[in-house]
Scaffold this active site. Structure first.
Site, short mmCIF file in Angstrom:
data_model
loop_
_atom_site.label_atom_id
_atom_site.label_comp_id
_atom_site.label_asym_id
_atom_site.label_seq_id
_atom_site.Cartn_x
_atom_site.Cartn_y
_atom_site.Cartn_z
N ARG A 230 16.75 4.66 26.54
CA ARG A 230 15.03 4.80 25.81
C ARG A 230 14.09 4.50 27.11
NH1 ARG A 230 15.47 3.80 19.54
NH2 ARG A 230 14.82 1.77 20.53
N SER B 189 8.79 -11.84 14.56
CA SER B 189 10.09 -10.99 14.79
C SER B 189 10.40 -11.65 16.05
CB SER B 189 9.13 -9.58 14.92
OG SER B 189 9.65 -8.87 15.56
N ASN C 9 17.68 -8.29 14.65
CA ASN C 9 18.37 -6.74 13.98
C ASN C 9 18.37 -5.90 12.72
OD1 ASN C 9 17.70 -6.79 17.43
ND2 ASN C 9 17.50 -4.57 16.65
N VAL D 281 18.88 1.54 14.16
CA VAL D 281 20.13 2.16 14.87
C VAL D 281 21.38 2.50 14.47
CG1 VAL D 281 21.21 0.77 16.55
CG2 VAL D 281 21.16 2.29 16.69
N ASP E 140 1.00 -1.01 -0.28
CA ASP E 140 -0.19 0.05 0.25
C ASP E 140 0.60 1.39 -0.06
OD1 ASP E 140 1.41 0.64 2.73
OD2 ASP E 140 -0.90 0.14 3.82
N LEU E 141 2.15 0.82 -0.47
CA LEU E 141 3.12 2.34 -0.06
C LEU E 141 2.84 3.09 0.59
CD1 LEU E 141 2.71 3.39 -3.94
CD2 LEU E 141 4.78 1.15 -2.59
N TYR F 19 2.55 -5.41 19.15
CA TYR F 19 2.89 -5.93 17.60
C TYR F 19 3.45 -7.28 17.85
CZ TYR F 19 7.31 -6.98 14.46
OH TYR F 19 7.85 -6.77 13.41
N ASP G 213 -3.96 -3.19 0.24
CA ASP G 213 -4.03 -3.31 0.89
C ASP G 213 -4.41 -4.60 1.81
OD1 ASP G 213 -4.48 -2.63 4.20
OD2 ASP G 213 -4.63 -1.24 3.70
N PHE H 141 21.36 6.14 23.25
CA PHE H 141 20.54 6.16 24.38
C PHE H 141 21.71 5.11 25.64
CE2 PHE H 141 17.53 6.71 21.03
CZ PHE H 141 17.15 8.40 21.55
P1 NAD Z 1 9.00 -1.57 5.67
O1 NAD Z 1 7.69 -0.65 6.21
O2 NAD Z 1 9.97 -1.13 4.82
O3 NAD Z 1 8.15 -2.82 5.30
C1 NAD Z 1 6.86 -2.86 5.70
C2 NAD Z 1 6.23 -3.24 3.61
O4 NAD Z 1 4.70 -3.52 4.19
C3 NAD Z 1 6.12 -1.67 3.55
O5 NAD Z 1 6.46 -1.16 2.14
C4 NAD Z 1 4.55 -1.23 3.74
O6 NAD Z 1 4.31 0.25 2.92
C5 NAD Z 1 4.40 -2.38 3.77
N1 NAD Z 1 2.35 -2.28 3.92
C6 NAD Z 1 2.30 -1.62 5.53
N2 NAD Z 1 1.10 -2.05 6.03
C7 NAD Z 1 0.81 -2.33 4.69
C8 NAD Z 1 -1.06 -2.59 3.73
N3 NAD Z 1 -2.12 -2.55 4.98
N4 NAD Z 1 -1.79 -3.32 2.89
C9 NAD Z 1 0.24 -3.65 2.51
N5 NAD Z 1 0.89 -2.82 2.40
C10 NAD Z 1 1.68 -2.36 3.88
O7 NAD Z 1 9.77 -3.15 7.21
P2 NAD Z 1 11.21 -4.03 7.10
O8 NAD Z 1 12.05 -3.91 7.90
O9 NAD Z 1 11.02 -4.55 5.47
O10 NAD Z 1 9.51 -5.12 7.35
C11 NAD Z 1 9.23 -6.54 6.66
C12 NAD Z 1 8.13 -7.40 7.88
O11 NAD Z 1 9.80 -7.94 8.58
C13 NAD Z 1 7.13 -6.83 8.21
O12 NAD Z 1 6.34 -7.56 8.66
C14 NAD Z 1 8.00 -6.60 9.88
O13 NAD Z 1 7.47 -6.95 10.66
C15 NAD Z 1 9.55 -7.76 9.75
N6 NAD Z 1 9.85 -7.69 11.04
C16 NAD Z 1 11.16 -6.81 10.29
C17 NAD Z 1 12.40 -6.36 11.11
C18 NAD Z 1 13.82 -5.25 11.00
O14 NAD Z 1 14.64 -5.43 12.23
N7 NAD Z 1 13.79 -4.34 10.22
C19 NAD Z 1 12.68 -7.05 12.41
C20 NAD Z 1 11.75 -8.14 12.78
C21 NAD Z 1 10.58 -8.52 11.54
C1 UD1 Z 2 13.58 -3.16 18.00
C2 UD1 Z 2 12.77 -2.29 17.69
C3 UD1 Z 2 11.52 -1.25 18.20
C4 UD1 Z 2 11.11 -2.26 19.77
C5 UD1 Z 2 12.04 -3.14 20.29
C6 UD1 Z 2 11.10 -4.04 20.90
C7 UD1 Z 2 13.11 -2.22 14.96
C8 UD1 Z 2 13.97 -0.94 14.50
N1 UD1 Z 2 12.83 -1.45 16.46
O1 UD1 Z 2 14.14 -2.08 19.16
O2 UD1 Z 2 10.66 -1.22 17.38
O3 UD1 Z 2 10.37 -2.01 20.80
O4 UD1 Z 2 12.77 -3.94 18.66
O5 UD1 Z 2 11.63 -5.66 20.67
O6 UD1 Z 2 13.21 -3.00 14.65
N2 UD1 Z 2 19.15 3.32 19.70
C9 UD1 Z 2 20.20 4.51 20.22
N3 UD1 Z 2 20.39 5.33 19.66
C10 UD1 Z 2 19.45 6.16 18.52
C11 UD1 Z 2 18.47 4.82 18.30
C12 UD1 Z 2 18.80 3.46 18.55
O7 UD1 Z 2 21.25 4.35 20.87
O8 UD1 Z 2 19.57 6.98 17.32
C13 UD1 Z 2 19.52 2.67 20.76
C14 UD1 Z 2 18.19 2.52 21.50
O9 UD1 Z 2 17.77 2.87 22.49
C15 UD1 Z 2 18.02 0.84 21.86
C16 UD1 Z 2 19.69 0.16 20.22
O10 UD1 Z 2 19.94 0.95 20.53
O11 UD1 Z 2 19.23 0.40 22.95
C17 UD1 Z 2 18.49 -0.71 19.38
O12 UD1 Z 2 17.48 0.28 19.13
P1 UD1 Z 2 16.90 -0.26 17.69
O13 UD1 Z 2 17.02 -0.23 16.80
O14 UD1 Z 2 15.54 0.80 17.47
O15 UD1 Z 2 16.32 -1.64 17.85
P2 UD1 Z 2 15.83 -2.14 19.41
O16 UD1 Z 2 16.10 -1.79 20.55
O17 UD1 Z 2 15.91 -3.82 19.49
#
Ligand code: NAD
Ligand code: UD1
Length: 306
Positions: free
Chosen positions: A270, A119, A172, A187, A32-33, A143, A55, A204
């Site tokens: 944080r 996740s 992460n 981060v 859904d961008l 979540y 969506d 933080f």
């Molecule tokens: P992202 O926000 O870049 O990707 C999510 C995508 O889903 C986006 O393109 C967004 O536009 C789309 N989206 C959101 N709501 C939607 C809807 N209602 N209908 C259709 N599309 C929708 O984030 P990401 O980091 O690439 O996350 C991808 C997946 O990995 C997610 O399911 C997220 O929960 C999971 N995940 C990510 C991390 C991480 O560290 N990035 C960690 C654990 C799990």
């Molecule tokens: C991840 C999720 C977060 C969720 C948590 C619960 C992401 C990006 N975040 O957080 O939404 O609540 O898991 O499991 O996936 N930090 C700094 N400076 C910054 C940014 C972050 O010091 O500018 C610190 C944070 O306080 C934290 C660490 O870096 O201690 C990692 O942060 P983040 O990347 O958000 O990951 P999670 O804490 O694992």
């Protein structure tokens, strides 16, 4: 084969789409961008990828997108934990109802396998490390609850309806195209963005907190394996590197890479932060053949270079 990637215009999804196209598959994207962007797919020829802007809350749209697909990679979600705390209903609708819609469509359209983006948030703040898949889930946010409930649906589908299901619990994830501009951005994306711009970095706490950071290409590798290994159906897997890195270690690597000292300011920890996180990835190694290849410093170099 034809595959569907929900959330394919997002950070992780767009890397997965790139790999799947490279492997010769026909790729359809449903997104859904909302946080995803067309430009995340701009490096691909427009004719190669079919983008449906829609969506996952709309069952008919998901059903139409699943038609003719052998595998669905379900990446679409609202990924912000704080957003889920403030808007639990919307988060539920997208993250859990959206997942059920994907599974219903998979059943109706004869999809062979669904691979679900779960996740590490399912583990909550229980301090035992490393996290193993057989530990009890104890999510502390909407979540995390939506992710563990979605996973249980995915893992029940093989027995109930003959649709194979695999859940990948990402730790992460970092890499190119991760958006550094939101207050809840990962981060590494924030640190790299600031280091490149020569801006001050905020830590933080004392910087000794640690995470199991995994490069996005390794997460893509896990998805490809999860789609193909027959015995993976009905299983959940941790996807990390199986190693912890502190923020202070990240900063030291970044200073080496940019070859100048970084301006760092410390603020209080944080609220709600966990101290450490670490995956036990032995199940994914043994059962999927998953082998994370990109070391943190190498990933950082690629991120800064890209
Ligand atoms: P992202 O926000 O870049 O990707 C999510 C995508 O889903 C986006 O393109 C967004 O536009 C789309 N989206 C959101 N709501 C939607 C809807 N209602 N209908 C259709 N599309 C929708 O984030 P990401 O980091 O690439 O996350 C991808 C997946 O990995 C997610 O399911 C997220 O929960 C999971 N995940 C990510 C991390 C991480 O560290 N990035 C960690 C654990 C799990
Ligand atoms: C991840 C999720 C977060 C969720 C948590 C619960 C992401 C990006 N975040 O957080 O939404 O609540 O898991 O499991 O996936 N930090 C700094 N400076 C910054 C940014 C972050 O010091 O500018 C610190 C944070 O306080 C934290 C660490 O870096 O201690 C990692 O942060 P983040 O990347 O958000 O990951 P999670 O804490 O694992």
């Amino acid at each position: 084969m034809r595959v569907l990637v929900t959330g394919g215009a997002g950070f992780i999804g767009s890397h997965l789409v790139t790999r799947l196209l490279g492997d010769g598959h026909d790729v359809r994207v449903l997104d859904d961008l909302s946080t995803g962007k067309r430009e995340n797919l701009a490096h691909l020829a427009a004719a190669d990828v079919e983008l449906v802007v829609g969506d996952v809350r709309d069952g008919a749209t998901v059903d139409a997108c699943a038609r003719g697909c052998e595998v669905v990679f379900h990446e679409a979600a609202i990924v912000s934990v704080p957003y889920s705390v403030e808007h639990p209903q919307t988060s539920h609708d997208v993250n859990l109802q959206g997942t059920l819609n994907v599974l219903l469509a998979a059943r109706a359209q004869g999809v062979r396998r669904v691979v679900f983006a779960c996740s590490a948030a399912v583990y909550g703040d229980e301090p035992t490390l490393p996290k193993r898949e057989d530990m009890a889930a104890s999510p502390i946010s909407p979540y995390g609850i939506e992710k563990i409930a979605g996973e249980q649906y995915v893992l029940a589908w093989p027995k109930l309806y003959g649709v194979e299901g695999v859940s990948l619990r990402y730790f992460n994830v970092f890499g190119p195209r991760q958006d550094p501009r939101s207050p809840y951005s990962g981060v590494i994306s924030v640190f790299v963005d600031r280091a490149r711009a020569g801006r001050e970095i905020t830590v933080f706490g004392d910087g000794e907190q640690s995470r199991d950071f995994v490069f996005v290409e390794d997460v893509v590798q896990a998805n490809v394996l999860a789609a193909t290994v027959p015995s993976a159906s009905g299983r959940a897997y941790n996807i990390g590197r199986g190693a912890r890195t502190t923020l202070n270690e990240l900063l030291a690597m970044l200073e080496r890479i940019v070859d100048r000292p970084l301006a760092v300011r410390h603020e209080p920890p944080r609220a709600g932060d966990i101290r450490d996180s670490l995956a036990d990835v032995s199940r994914a190694r043994e059962e999927l053949g998953f082998a994370p290849r990109v070391a943190i410093e190498e990933g950082l170099r690629r991120l800064i270079g890209g």
